[in-house]
Write a protein that holds these residues in place. Sequence first.
Motif, PDB file in Angstrom:
ATOM      1  N   ALA A  54       0.828  -1.204   0.000  1.00 59.82           N
ATOM      2  CA  ALA A  54       0.000   0.000   0.000  1.00 59.82           C
ATOM      3  C   ALA A  54       0.865   1.258   0.000  1.00 59.82           C
ATOM      4  O   ALA A  54       0.535   2.251  -0.655  1.00 59.82           O
ATOM      5  CB  ALA A  54      -0.917  -0.007   1.219  1.00 59.82           C
ATOM      6  N   THR A  55       1.986   1.213   0.703  1.00 59.27           N
ATOM      7  CA  THR A  55       2.900   2.363   0.727  1.00 59.27           C
ATOM      8  C   THR A  55       3.495   2.608  -0.649  1.00 59.27           C
ATOM      9  O   THR A  55       3.572   3.755  -1.108  1.00 59.27           O
ATOM     10  CB  THR A  55       4.017   2.120   1.757  1.00 59.27           C
ATOM     11  OG1 THR A  55       3.429   1.887   3.038  1.00 59.27           O
ATOM     12  CG2 THR A  55       4.955   3.294   1.840  1.00 59.27           C
ATOM     13  N   VAL A  56       3.911   1.543  -1.320  1.00 62.49           N
ATOM     14  CA  VAL A  56       4.481   1.681  -2.664  1.00 62.49           C
ATOM     15  C   VAL A  56       3.429   2.204  -3.635  1.00 62.49           C
ATOM     16  O   VAL A  56       3.703   3.116  -4.439  1.00 62.49           O
ATOM     17  CB  VAL A  56       5.065   0.335  -3.143  1.00 62.49           C
ATOM     18  CG1 VAL A  56       5.405   0.372  -4.623  1.00 62.49           C
ATOM     19  CG2 VAL A  56       6.289  -0.018  -2.322  1.00 62.49           C
ATOM     20  N   ALA A  57       2.225   1.660  -3.570  1.00 58.34           N
ATOM     21  CA  ALA A  57       1.159   2.124  -4.469  1.00 58.34           C
ATOM     22  C   ALA A  57       0.829   3.592  -4.206  1.00 58.34           C
ATOM     23  O   ALA A  57       0.632   4.372  -5.146  1.00 58.34           O
ATOM     24  CB  ALA A  57      -0.085   1.248  -4.294  1.00 58.34           C
ATOM     25  N   VAL A  63       3.581  10.344  -7.124  1.00 52.82           N
ATOM     26  CA  VAL A  63       4.448  10.701  -8.248  1.00 52.82           C
ATOM     27  C   VAL A  63       3.609  11.010  -9.489  1.00 52.82           C
ATOM     28  O   VAL A  63       3.854  12.007 -10.189  1.00 52.82           O
ATOM     29  CB  VAL A  63       5.464   9.570  -8.538  1.00 52.82           C
ATOM     30  CG1 VAL A  63       6.180   9.789  -9.857  1.00 52.82           C
ATOM     31  CG2 VAL A  63       6.457   9.465  -7.396  1.00 52.82           C
ATOM     32  N   ALA A  64       2.612  10.187  -9.770  1.00 54.59           N
ATOM     33  CA  ALA A  64       1.754  10.416 -10.937  1.00 54.59           C
ATOM     34  C   ALA A  64       0.978  11.729 -10.791  1.00 54.59           C
ATOM     35  O   ALA A  64       0.854  12.495 -11.756  1.00 54.59           O
ATOM     36  CB  ALA A  64       0.793   9.245 -11.114  1.00 54.59           C
ATOM     37  N   ALA A  65       0.458  12.008  -9.596  1.00 56.49           N
ATOM     38  CA  ALA A  65      -0.273  13.255  -9.374  1.00 56.49           C
ATOM     39  C   ALA A  65       0.650  14.459  -9.532  1.00 56.49           C
ATOM     40  O   ALA A  65       0.270  15.474 -10.125  1.00 56.49           O
ATOM     41  CB  ALA A  65      -0.908  13.250  -7.985  1.00 56.49           C
ATOM     42  N   PHE A  66       1.883  14.360  -9.021  1.00 57.18           N
ATOM     43  CA  PHE A  66       2.843  15.460  -9.156  1.00 57.18           C
ATOM     44  C   PHE A  66       3.175  15.707 -10.619  1.00 57.18           C
ATOM     45  O   PHE A  66       3.227  16.865 -11.077  1.00 57.18           O
ATOM     46  CB  PHE A  66       4.108  15.144  -8.357  1.00 57.18           C
ATOM     47  CG  PHE A  66       5.149  16.214  -8.436  1.00 57.18           C
ATOM     48  CD1 PHE A  66       4.983  17.410  -7.762  1.00 57.18           C
ATOM     49  CD2 PHE A  66       6.294  16.026  -9.189  1.00 57.18           C
ATOM     50  CE1 PHE A  66       5.932  18.401  -7.835  1.00 57.18           C
ATOM     51  CE2 PHE A  66       7.252  17.013  -9.275  1.00 57.18           C
ATOM     52  CZ  PHE A  66       7.071  18.214  -8.600  1.00 57.18           C
ATOM     53  N   CYS A  67       3.394  14.645 -11.388  1.00 56.48           N
ATOM     54  CA  CYS A  67       3.687  14.789 -12.822  1.00 56.48           C
ATOM     55  C   CYS A  67       2.513  15.428 -13.559  1.00 56.48           C
ATOM     56  O   CYS A  67       2.701  16.298 -14.423  1.00 56.48           O
ATOM     57  CB  CYS A  67       4.029  13.442 -13.439  1.00 56.48           C
ATOM     58  SG  CYS A  67       5.605  12.788 -12.885  1.00 56.48           S
ATOM     59  N   PHE A  68       1.307  15.028 -13.235  1.00 61.14           N
ATOM     60  CA  PHE A  68       0.123  15.607 -13.871  1.00 61.14           C
ATOM     61  C   PHE A  68       0.005  17.092 -13.547  1.00 61.14           C
ATOM     62  O   PHE A  68      -0.260  17.917 -14.438  1.00 61.14           O
ATOM     63  CB  PHE A  68      -1.136  14.858 -13.420  1.00 61.14           C
ATOM     64  CG  PHE A  68      -2.407  15.460 -13.947  1.00 61.14           C
ATOM     65  CD1 PHE A  68      -2.785  15.241 -15.262  1.00 61.14           C
ATOM     66  CD2 PHE A  68      -3.196  16.248 -13.143  1.00 61.14           C
ATOM     67  CE1 PHE A  68      -3.945  15.804 -15.757  1.00 61.14           C
ATOM     68  CE2 PHE A  68      -4.355  16.817 -13.632  1.00 61.14           C
ATOM     69  CZ  PHE A  68      -4.737  16.595 -14.949  1.00 61.14           C
ATOM     70  N   LEU A  69       0.221  17.443 -12.279  1.00 60.97           N
ATOM     71  CA  LEU A  69       0.131  18.853 -11.894  1.00 60.97           C
ATOM     72  C   LEU A  69       1.218  19.694 -12.556  1.00 60.97           C
ATOM     73  O   LEU A  69       0.972  20.828 -12.977  1.00 60.97           O
ATOM     74  CB  LEU A  69       0.202  18.992 -10.378  1.00 60.97           C
ATOM     75  CG  LEU A  69      -1.035  18.513  -9.612  1.00 60.97           C
ATOM     76  CD1 LEU A  69      -0.788  18.579  -8.118  1.00 60.97           C
ATOM     77  CD2 LEU A  69      -2.245  19.340  -9.990  1.00 60.97           C
ATOM     78  N   MET A  70       2.427  19.149 -12.645  1.00 60.30           N
ATOM     79  CA  MET A  70       3.501  19.883 -13.307  1.00 60.30           C
ATOM     80  C   MET A  70       3.198  20.070 -14.792  1.00 60.30           C
ATOM     81  O   MET A  70       3.443  21.143 -15.362  1.00 60.30           O
ATOM     82  CB  MET A  70       4.839  19.162 -13.120  1.00 60.30           C
ATOM     83  CG  MET A  70       5.352  19.213 -11.698  1.00 60.30           C
ATOM     84  SD  MET A  70       5.538  20.873 -11.051  1.00 60.30           S
ATOM     85  CE  MET A  70       6.860  21.471 -12.067  1.00 60.30           C
ATOM     86  N   ASP A  71       2.652  19.051 -15.434  1.00 57.97           N
ATOM     87  CA  ASP A  71       2.285  19.153 -16.843  1.00 57.97           C
ATOM     88  C   ASP A  71       1.214  20.217 -17.039  1.00 57.97           C
ATOM     89  O   ASP A  71       1.297  21.043 -17.956  1.00 57.97           O
ATOM     90  CB  ASP A  71       1.810  17.798 -17.362  1.00 57.97           C
ATOM     91  CG  ASP A  71       1.464  17.837 -18.837  1.00 57.97           C
ATOM     92  OD1 ASP A  71       2.307  18.307 -19.625  1.00 57.97           O
ATOM     93  OD2 ASP A  71       0.347  17.407 -19.192  1.00 57.97           O
TER      94      ASP A  71
END
Length: 102
Positions: A54-57, A63-71
């Motif tokens: 659960a921690t890894v997921a 990470v995916a949310a951060f990449c989306f926000l940066m994009d």
Amino acid sequence: MSQPTPPGQIAPHIPADLYQRAQATGQPVVFVINDTPAQDTWRKVLIPFAIAGATVAGGWGLVAAFCFLMDAAVHTFTVIVGAAGPIGVGGITLKLARSNDH
């Protein structure tokens, strides 16, 4: 009539001299049986792995949310810069993006 022992277990053993001494003095005889069911063993192993998974997921989700926000931020910035043109403050003009007509 004695009760049968459960399958896979043997009856507890007490040495004869200890039993005779307990009978003579009236002391109680205490049997300590270490019994660990298989369910508890699996639970002890699986819970840490479930927490780690659960921690890894969750980490990958962050990470995916951060990449989306940066994009989204970069896209918004380029749209604003493209629409605004040069910005001037106090006689200093700053051109944020190159035009295509050079």
